[in-house]
Design a protein around this motif. Structure first.
Motif, PDB file in Angstrom:
ATOM      1  N   GLY A 154       0.680  -1.268   0.026  1.00 24.21           N
ATOM      2  CA  GLY A 154      -0.029  -0.073  -0.051  1.00 24.21           C
ATOM      3  C   GLY A 154       0.713   1.386  -0.118  1.00 24.21           C
ATOM      4  N   HIS A 155       2.081   1.016   0.719  1.00 24.66           N
ATOM      5  CA  HIS A 155       3.042   2.209   0.640  1.00 24.66           C
ATOM      6  C   HIS A 155       4.254   1.886   0.317  1.00 24.66           C
ATOM      7  CE1 HIS A 155       0.226   5.765   2.087  1.00 24.66           C
ATOM      8  NE2 HIS A 155      -0.257   4.475   2.583  1.00 24.66           N
ATOM      9  N   PRO A 156       4.588   1.704  -0.805  1.00 19.91           N
ATOM     10  CA  PRO A 156       6.072   1.223  -1.295  1.00 19.91           C
ATOM     11  C   PRO A 156       7.132   2.260  -0.781  1.00 19.91           C
ATOM     12  CG  PRO A 156       4.583   1.298  -3.114  1.00 19.91           C
ATOM     13  CD  PRO A 156       3.855   1.745  -1.997  1.00 19.91           C
ATOM     14  N   GLU A 157       6.635   3.517  -0.776  1.00 18.64           N
ATOM     15  CA  GLU A 157       7.718   4.579  -0.469  1.00 18.64           C
ATOM     16  C   GLU A 157       8.408   4.416   1.139  1.00 18.64           C
ATOM     17  OE1 GLU A 157       4.383   5.080  -0.483  1.00 18.64           O
ATOM     18  OE2 GLU A 157       4.137   6.111   1.251  1.00 18.64           O
ATOM     19  N   ARG A 158       7.624   3.408   1.781  1.00 20.92           N
ATOM     20  CA  ARG A 158       8.108   3.228   3.138  1.00 20.92           C
ATOM     21  C   ARG A 158       8.920   2.119   3.139  1.00 20.92           C
ATOM     22  NH1 ARG A 158       2.387   4.584   5.689  1.00 20.92           N
ATOM     23  NH2 ARG A 158       2.087   6.830   5.178  1.00 20.92           N
ATOM     24  N   ALA A 159       9.121   1.377   2.184  1.00 18.74           N
ATOM     25  CA  ALA A 159       9.566  -0.108   2.202  1.00 18.74           C
ATOM     26  C   ALA A 159      10.759  -0.183   2.895  1.00 18.74           C
ATOM     27  CB  ALA A 159       9.979  -0.546   0.622  1.00 18.74           C
TER      28      ALA A 159
ATOM     29  N   GLY B 141       7.361  -2.682  12.300  1.00 19.95           N
ATOM     30  CA  GLY B 141       6.970  -2.275  13.724  1.00 19.95           C
ATOM     31  C   GLY B 141       6.098  -1.409  13.822  1.00 19.95           C
ATOM     32  N   ALA B 142       5.399  -1.280  12.665  1.00 19.35           N
ATOM     33  CA  ALA B 142       4.120  -0.382  12.795  1.00 19.35           C
ATOM     34  C   ALA B 142       2.900  -1.139  13.709  1.00 19.35           C
ATOM     35  CB  ALA B 142       3.539  -0.235  11.419  1.00 19.35           C
TER      36      ALA B 142
ATOM     37  N   GLU C 257       0.033   4.088  11.804  1.00 23.96           N
ATOM     38  CA  GLU C 257      -0.041   3.976  10.545  1.00 23.96           C
ATOM     39  C   GLU C 257       0.775   4.788   9.665  1.00 23.96           C
ATOM     40  OE1 GLU C 257      -4.145   5.877   9.700  1.00 23.96           O
ATOM     41  OE2 GLU C 257      -4.864   4.159  11.024  1.00 23.96           O
ATOM     42  N   SER C 258       1.653   5.708  10.405  1.00 28.79           N
ATOM     43  CA  SER C 258       2.647   6.312   9.387  1.00 28.79           C
ATOM     44  C   SER C 258       4.023   5.381   9.150  1.00 28.79           C
ATOM     45  CB  SER C 258       3.300   7.458  10.160  1.00 28.79           C
ATOM     46  OG  SER C 258       3.564   7.381  11.527  1.00 28.79           O
ATOM     47  N   ASP C 259       3.950   4.267   9.881  1.00 32.13           N
ATOM     48  CA  ASP C 259       4.935   3.298   9.656  1.00 32.13           C
ATOM     49  C   ASP C 259       4.642   2.016   8.657  1.00 32.13           C
ATOM     50  OD1 ASP C 259       7.002   4.577  10.983  1.00 32.13           O
ATOM     51  OD2 ASP C 259       7.113   3.285  12.696  1.00 32.13           O
ATOM     52  N   CYS C 260       3.091   1.984   8.713  1.00 29.35           N
ATOM     53  CA  CYS C 260       2.596   0.951   7.944  1.00 29.35           C
ATOM     54  C   CYS C 260       2.801   1.001   6.576  1.00 29.35           C
ATOM     55  CB  CYS C 260       1.324   0.747   8.334  1.00 29.35           C
ATOM     56  SG  CYS C 260       0.207  -0.541   7.325  1.00 29.35           S
ATOM     57  N   ILE C 261       3.597  -0.116   5.881  1.00 32.97           N
ATOM     58  CA  ILE C 261       3.896  -0.050   4.324  1.00 32.97           C
ATOM     59  C   ILE C 261       2.546  -1.011   3.707  1.00 32.97           C
ATOM     60  CG2 ILE C 261       6.392  -0.125   4.509  1.00 32.97           C
ATOM     61  CD1 ILE C 261       6.288  -2.971   4.036  1.00 32.97           C
ATOM     62  N   GLY C 262       1.598  -1.230   4.381  1.00 31.32           N
ATOM     63  CA  GLY C 262       0.481  -2.063   3.726  1.00 31.32           C
ATOM     64  C   GLY C 262       0.850  -3.075   3.167  1.00 31.32           C
TER      65      GLY C 262
ATOM     66  N   GLU D 253      -8.382  -4.941   8.796  1.00 29.00           N
ATOM     67  CA  GLU D 253      -8.658  -4.529   7.392  1.00 29.00           C
ATOM     68  C   GLU D 253      -7.861  -3.687   6.835  1.00 29.00           C
ATOM     69  OE1 GLU D 253     -13.004  -4.347   6.861  1.00 29.00           O
ATOM     70  OE2 GLU D 253     -13.516  -5.779   8.213  1.00 29.00           O
ATOM     71  N   MET D 254      -7.427  -3.857   5.530  1.00 24.58           N
ATOM     72  CA  MET D 254      -6.525  -2.665   4.626  1.00 24.58           C
ATOM     73  C   MET D 254      -7.687  -1.711   4.267  1.00 24.58           C
ATOM     74  SD  MET D 254      -3.227  -2.754   3.760  1.00 24.58           S
ATOM     75  CE  MET D 254      -2.667  -4.190   2.811  1.00 24.58           C
ATOM     76  N   ASP D 255      -7.387  -0.388   4.624  1.00 23.94           N
ATOM     77  CA  ASP D 255      -8.107   0.681   3.967  1.00 23.94           C
ATOM     78  C   ASP D 255      -7.682   0.734   2.451  1.00 23.94           C
ATOM     79  OD1 ASP D 255     -10.375   2.874   4.727  1.00 23.94           O
ATOM     80  OD2 ASP D 255      -8.749   3.669   3.444  1.00 23.94           O
ATOM     81  N   VAL D 256      -8.917   0.525   1.678  1.00 24.28           N
ATOM     82  CA  VAL D 256      -8.320   0.550   0.069  1.00 24.28           C
ATOM     83  C   VAL D 256      -8.176   2.011  -0.210  1.00 24.28           C
ATOM     84  CG1 VAL D 256      -9.445   0.412  -2.139  1.00 24.28           C
ATOM     85  CG2 VAL D 256     -10.087  -1.053  -0.383  1.00 24.28           C
ATOM     86  N   ALA D 257      -8.551   3.009   0.441  1.00 24.59           N
ATOM     87  CA  ALA D 257      -8.145   4.323   0.121  1.00 24.59           C
ATOM     88  C   ALA D 257      -6.733   4.755   0.593  1.00 24.59           C
ATOM     89  CB  ALA D 257      -9.350   5.243   0.508  1.00 24.59           C
ATOM     90  N   GLU D 258      -6.504   4.288   1.688  1.00 30.59           N
ATOM     91  CA  GLU D 258      -5.351   4.842   2.509  1.00 30.59           C
ATOM     92  C   GLU D 258      -4.162   3.911   2.221  1.00 30.59           C
ATOM     93  OE1 GLU D 258      -4.593   7.657   3.874  1.00 30.59           O
ATOM     94  OE2 GLU D 258      -6.527   8.595   3.511  1.00 30.59           O
ATOM     95  N   GLY D 259      -4.338   2.614   1.860  1.00 30.75           N
ATOM     96  CA  GLY D 259      -3.269   1.543   1.816  1.00 30.75           C
ATOM     97  C   GLY D 259      -2.706   1.512   2.798  1.00 30.75           C
ATOM     98  N   VAL D 260      -3.349   1.514   4.126  1.00 33.57           N
ATOM     99  CA  VAL D 260      -2.796   1.268   5.359  1.00 33.57           C
ATOM    100  C   VAL D 260      -3.654   0.276   6.412  1.00 33.57           C
ATOM    101  CG1 VAL D 260      -1.343   3.266   5.876  1.00 33.57           C
ATOM    102  CG2 VAL D 260      -3.589   3.349   6.430  1.00 33.57           C
ATOM    103  N   MET D 261      -3.069  -0.346   7.066  1.00 35.79           N
ATOM    104  CA  MET D 261      -3.924  -1.175   8.145  1.00 35.79           C
ATOM    105  C   MET D 261      -4.701  -0.735   9.104  1.00 35.79           C
ATOM    106  SD  MET D 261      -4.716  -4.467   7.922  1.00 35.79           S
ATOM    107  CE  MET D 261      -3.558  -5.071   6.546  1.00 35.79           C
ATOM    108  N   LYS D 262      -6.139  -1.003   9.156  1.00 33.76           N
ATOM    109  CA  LYS D 262      -7.008  -0.450  10.093  1.00 33.76           C
ATOM    110  C   LYS D 262      -7.506  -1.607  11.034  1.00 33.76           C
ATOM    111  CE  LYS D 262      -8.249   3.204  10.204  1.00 33.76           C
ATOM    112  NZ  LYS D 262      -7.458   4.594  10.693  1.00 33.76           N
ATOM    113  N   LYS D 263      -7.397  -1.231  12.225  1.00 33.67           N
ATOM    114  CA  LYS D 263      -8.093  -2.228  13.175  1.00 33.67           C
ATOM    115  C   LYS D 263      -8.534  -1.533  14.526  1.00 33.67           C
ATOM    116  CE  LYS D 263      -5.575  -4.590  16.165  1.00 33.67           C
ATOM    117  NZ  LYS D 263      -6.187  -3.960  17.303  1.00 33.67           N
ATOM    118  N   CYS D 264      -9.284  -2.222  15.482  1.00 31.23           N
ATOM    119  CA  CYS D 264      -9.990  -1.666  16.590  1.00 31.23           C
ATOM    120  C   CYS D 264      -8.867  -1.288  17.578  1.00 31.23           C
ATOM    121  CB  CYS D 264     -10.681  -2.913  17.342  1.00 31.23           C
ATOM    122  SG  CYS D 264     -11.053  -2.640  18.770  1.00 31.23           S
TER     123      CYS D 264
END
Ligand code: SF4
Ligand code: SF4
Ligand code: SF4
Lengths: 291, 254
Positions: free
Chosen positions: A59-64, B97-98, B112-117, B131-142
């Motif tokens: 989802g975020h390749p720039e952070r790979a 480490g996200a 979320e700012s460390d998540c590479i999706g 669940e991966m958020d389709v719009a943001e490309g990051v992982m969401k959870k409770c």
């Protein structure tokens, strides 16, 4: 599991590429100069091409680069380290062969070991998933490694070794399928343990949470018709092992036969890898009554 | 850091009562409402008004039909969100480490700012809680509404997860499951709370209270009882009379 093309391409191609690097590392074939250059270019195209394909999956390749930080716990992070280490060591070793006509064999042996380690770490990403019983088995690394080594031998032109190893990889593949088919049933996870309602009676999914689809269903609940699976398995095993074996055994047309054998093998591995994902049952499907 | 803590000071989590949940999905909506407009990336929807709508949710309610050997089937509504597992496989697989589990209260979160999706953590969760958020490309959870439960800007009674606060049936309870004297721990002890998929070895903090035994619904043929109102409920008019009756019979004959 959803068979994502980027992940299938990555694991198949880089498996072949690292397999070839492993053979080059131990000096089979003992090439130098231009010939070595061609072999190394092919290996790097496959290995690096595969790695780049896998980036499309993110989802975020720039952070790979952040993926290098958690090697203590994460197989994906270990894979990142192993692949970079293998590529760097083999680049130094390859430079020796290509430019200095020198075989720095300790470097080659280390590079070969790192190349196989990379394939092992890739397979462990899947093997560690208890949630996918079909993958959670030592047959997964056996399957990935045997294919990588056999495919590498084929690409490296080691005909005798390739024939033995292809036959072996074919057998491992069949055993992997066979044990995988019983894995979910023998994992002990079913609708009764998922809902813990089994003490009351038999559990049936009545209504899913939403009428529409969602990420979980798209990613984890890929259902493949049994009939197609059987057909594709036959195609995969023929292309991966039988056809290359026959071609290698044929006395005529040596180079063309070898090239065809490589293509057939690659197509077979891609098919098998597609099935590896498409047939993998994630236990979350139980909550949706889809197993 | 994606290695798990050896020990967490508290184990904050939910106890979900399958006996009283009425399957109203209010918790689904309040969860999405709170979490789409507060911490982190919003919970996006795709084609929300189209033919094939889908979206990111942190809490979903399934419904199961359970058929006992004898008697009528039970319908059980089954809410499911992250169980904040002690041995969370979603955390250890994360390469960046996200994903992490907090030492102070055991809540499992995603930075979320460390998540590479890469999606690996969702693969590792047996419960479908990520669940991966389709719009943001990051992982969401409770997040266990971590931005409510410690939030001093909210009135005291609102400092609990949105789903718990909203549930009209009081089927969701929030508290510290590491403390044997907490209300949630006592509820679990009293009602025989269970782990989902214990064989997966995730050691969930959240517990589920199984439905209580139901009364047996008995028809007159089983019990020999006849409803006293039954005679009054029989249809009075058995067919049209007079001209309409004649017309009806004639038309039948044609
Ligand atoms: S429920 Fe899933 S996402 Fe939550 S902690 Fe457990 S494994 Fe991780
Ligand atoms: S999707 Fe994000 S949180 Fe999940 S494993 Fe990958 S990097 Fe970690
Ligand atoms: S709000 Fe309460 S009763 Fe309604 S679905 Fe959620 S848990 Fe069940």
């Amino acid at each position: 599991m959803h068979p994502a093309p980027s992940v299938i391409l990555f694991s198949s191609l880089s498996g072949l590429g690292f397999g070839l690097l492993a053979w080059l590392g131990i000096g089979l074939p003992a090439v130098t100069g231009w010939v070595a250059f061609v072999f190394f270019t092919l290996a790097y195209l496959l290995a690096v091409g595969g790695l780049i394909a896998s980036m499309f999956h993110l989802g975020h390749p720039e952070r790979a680069l952040k993926a290098f930080t958690q090697w203590r716990s994460s197989w994906l992070s270990r894979e990142a380290w192993a692949s970079v280490a293998a590529l760097l060591v083999m680049a130094a070793y390859g430079a020796g062969l290509v430019f200095f006509d020198a075989r720095w064999w300790p470097l080659g042996v280390i590079g070969a070991a790192l190349s196989l380690l990379t394939v092992l770490t890739t397979s462990m990403i899947y093997t560690q998933m208890k949630t996918v019983p079909r993958w959670h088995s030592l047959w997964t690394p056996a399957n990935f490694l045997s294919l990588s080594i056999a495919g590498g031998a084929l690409l490296a032109g080691q005909v005798t070794e390739a024939m033995v190893l292809l036959a072996l990889a074919g057998v491992v593949q069949i055993v992997t399928w066979w044990q995988g088919d019983q894995a979910l049933a023998s994992s002990g996870t079913d609708m009764a343990t998922a809902t813990r309602l089994g003490d009351i009676g038999s559990v049936r999914a009545f209504e899913p949470p939403h009428t529409g689809s969602n990420y979980l269903l798209r990613e984890f609940v890929y259902v493949l018709g049994r009939k197609h699976a059987a057909k594709l398995r036959i195609i995969a095993i023929l292309l991966m092992a039988f056809v290359p074996l026959l071609l290698l055994l044929s006395p005529v047309l040596h180079h063309l036969a070898a090239a065809l054998a490589v293509l057939s093998h690659a197509a077979g591995v891609l098919t098998a890898r597609w099935l590896f994902f498409a047939q993998a049952e994630h236990v979350v499907g139980l909550y949706y009554g889809k197993r | 850091m994606t290695t798990l803590p050896q020990h967490t000071d508290r184990k904050l989590g939910l106890v979900i009562d399958l006996d009283t949940c009425v399957g109203c999905h209010a918790c689904v909506i309040s969860c999405k409402g709170w979490n789409t407009e507060n911490y982190g990336a919003p919970l996006s929807d795709q084609s929300a008004y189209g033919a094939d709508p889908s979206g990111t949710f942190l809490n979903r309610v399934h419904s199961y039909e359970v058929q006992p050997e004898v008697g009528t089937a039970h319908l059980v509504h089954f809410p499911k969100s992250c169980l904040h597992c002690d041995d969370a496989p979603c955390v250890t697989v994360c390469p960046t480490g996200a994903s992490y589990k907090r030492v102070e209260d055991g809540i499992v979160l995603v930075n979320e700012s460390d998540c590479i999706g890469c999606g690996l953590c969702a693969w590792a969760c047996p419960y479908g809680a990520r669940e991966m958020d389709v719009a943001e490309g990051v992982m969401k959870k409770c997040t266990l509404c971590v931005d409510r439960i410690y939030n001093e800007n909210l009135p005291e009674e609102d400092r609990e997860p949105a789903c718990v606060r909203t549930c009209p049936a009081n089927a969701r309870h929030f508290g510290d499951l590491a403390d044997p004297n907490s209300a949630v721990s006592q509820l679990v002890a009293e009602r025989g709370g269970v782990d989902l998929m214990p064989e997966q070895g995730t050691k969930p903090v959240n517990k589920y209270l199984p439905p209580r035994a139901r009364d047996q619904l008995q028809g007159p043929e089983d019990s020999g009882e006849i409803d006293v109102l039954a005679p009054f409920l029989a249809p009075v008019d058995t067919g049209p009379k007079g001209f309409l009756g004649w017309l009806d019979r004639t038309l039948e004959k044609l």
